[in-house]
Design a protein around this motif. Sequence first.
Motif, PDB file in Angstrom:
ATOM      1  N   ASN A  22      51.381   5.503  92.068  1.00 27.42           N
ATOM      2  CA  ASN A  22      52.266   6.614  91.719  1.00 27.42           C
ATOM      3  C   ASN A  22      51.774   7.927  92.318  1.00 27.42           C
ATOM      4  OD1 ASN A  22      53.773   4.766  90.325  1.00 27.42           O
ATOM      5  ND2 ASN A  22      53.164   5.459  88.287  1.00 27.42           N
ATOM      6  N   ASN A  68      53.889   9.718  95.033  1.00 28.38           N
ATOM      7  CA  ASN A  68      54.598  10.672  94.179  1.00 28.38           C
ATOM      8  C   ASN A  68      55.861  10.052  93.586  1.00 28.38           C
ATOM      9  OD1 ASN A  68      54.827  13.177  92.911  1.00 28.38           O
ATOM     10  ND2 ASN A  68      56.177  13.985  94.497  1.00 28.38           N
ATOM     11  N   GLU A  69      55.684   8.828  93.083  1.00 31.30           N
ATOM     12  CA  GLU A  69      56.784   8.103  92.463  1.00 31.30           C
ATOM     13  C   GLU A  69      56.368   7.652  91.067  1.00 31.30           C
ATOM     14  OE1 GLU A  69      59.701   7.922  93.555  1.00 31.30           O
ATOM     15  OE2 GLU A  69      59.606   8.233  95.720  1.00 31.30           O
ATOM     16  N   ASP A  70      57.314   7.047  90.357  1.00 34.60           N
ATOM     17  CA  ASP A  70      57.042   6.550  89.006  1.00 34.60           C
ATOM     18  C   ASP A  70      57.253   5.041  88.945  1.00 34.60           C
ATOM     19  OD1 ASP A  70      56.381   9.035  87.795  1.00 34.60           O
ATOM     20  OD2 ASP A  70      58.515   9.545  87.763  1.00 34.60           O
ATOM     21  N   PHE A  71      56.533   4.329  89.812  1.00 35.43           N
ATOM     22  CA  PHE A  71      56.599   2.870  89.764  1.00 35.43           C
ATOM     23  C   PHE A  71      56.052   2.351  88.430  1.00 35.43           C
ATOM     24  CE2 PHE A  71      55.825   3.540  94.422  1.00 35.43           C
ATOM     25  CZ  PHE A  71      57.065   3.102  94.863  1.00 35.43           C
ATOM     26  N   ALA A 109      62.147   0.757  91.452  1.00 32.76           N
ATOM     27  CA  ALA A 109      61.148   1.427  90.616  1.00 32.76           C
ATOM     28  C   ALA A 109      60.146   0.458  90.003  1.00 32.76           C
ATOM     29  CB  ALA A 109      61.834   2.211  89.499  1.00 32.76           C
ATOM     30  N   LYS A 164      59.440   1.465  97.672  1.00 31.68           N
ATOM     31  CA  LYS A 164      59.905   2.825  97.988  1.00 31.68           C
ATOM     32  C   LYS A 164      61.034   2.779  99.017  1.00 31.68           C
ATOM     33  CE  LYS A 164      58.294   7.445  99.337  1.00 31.68           C
ATOM     34  NZ  LYS A 164      58.761   8.141  98.123  1.00 31.68           N
ATOM     35  N   ASN A 192      48.398   1.005  89.216  1.00 33.35           N
ATOM     36  CA  ASN A 192      49.698   1.599  88.923  1.00 33.35           C
ATOM     37  C   ASN A 192      49.614   3.129  89.016  1.00 33.35           C
ATOM     38  OD1 ASN A 192      52.247   0.595  86.496  1.00 33.35           O
ATOM     39  ND2 ASN A 192      52.329   2.172  88.066  1.00 33.35           N
ATOM     40  N   GLY A 243      54.440  -1.874  96.912  1.00 33.26           N
ATOM     41  CA  GLY A 243      54.840  -0.535  96.515  1.00 33.26           C
ATOM     42  C   GLY A 243      55.507   0.227  97.655  1.00 33.26           C
TER      43      GLY A 243
END
Length: 221
Positions: free
Chosen positions: A145, A149-152, A115, A110, A141, A106
């Motif tokens: 995220n 602060n992501e939308d993997f 993604a 980034k 998951n 992950g």
Amino acid sequence: MNNKKAIVVFSGGQDSTTCLFWALKKFDEVEAVTFQYGQRHSEELDCAREICQKLQVPHHELDMSLLNQLAPNALTRKDMDITEGEDGLPSTFVPGRNLLFLSFAGVLAKQVNAAHLITGVCETDFSGYPDCRDVFVKSLNVTLNLSMNEDFVIHTPLMWLDKAGVWELSDQLDAFEFVKEHTLTCYNGVKGSGCGECPACKLRQRGLEQYEAQKAGVHTE
């Protein structure tokens, strides 16, 4: 994050190679990441490199040797036999492995603006490993995220497949012969059909025989 780019957690084995072909069909850009954690055989790392070269997939190698120091196991220690423990888990279980691998994948994702994360974990033929379960992947998951602060999106194409199903998927991806010849599943470091004696080879061969029988229309128990 680039929704058309993916990172595959890649070992060069049957499962992760099938996942790599799956990713190449699904995404415009695909990169692979392999972890060096003191595996018994350097052949596994060599195999992963060779496959990525053949498929022209950018390949990252990350040093996770601390895992061997923290969690001695039969995958990294040649002096440990492959056995089933009192808790039902085989001595090949590495506590925290998939947690760490997916977390570092992950972080890499980034950095390269991907993604999607793909891993070959499976709850059908998973030997009781708790970090191969669907509930674990879904939980991680969410955690990944939140942590970045992501939308993997973590994909597990093999989650509900047995080994025969994995062979079938590789066939559907036009990768059957490639997977059969070029991957390394064997605990003793023998590419292709392997040593034929270790648990990984027996599972792989049994699945292959079941799938070939299904294709031929032969009933198997």
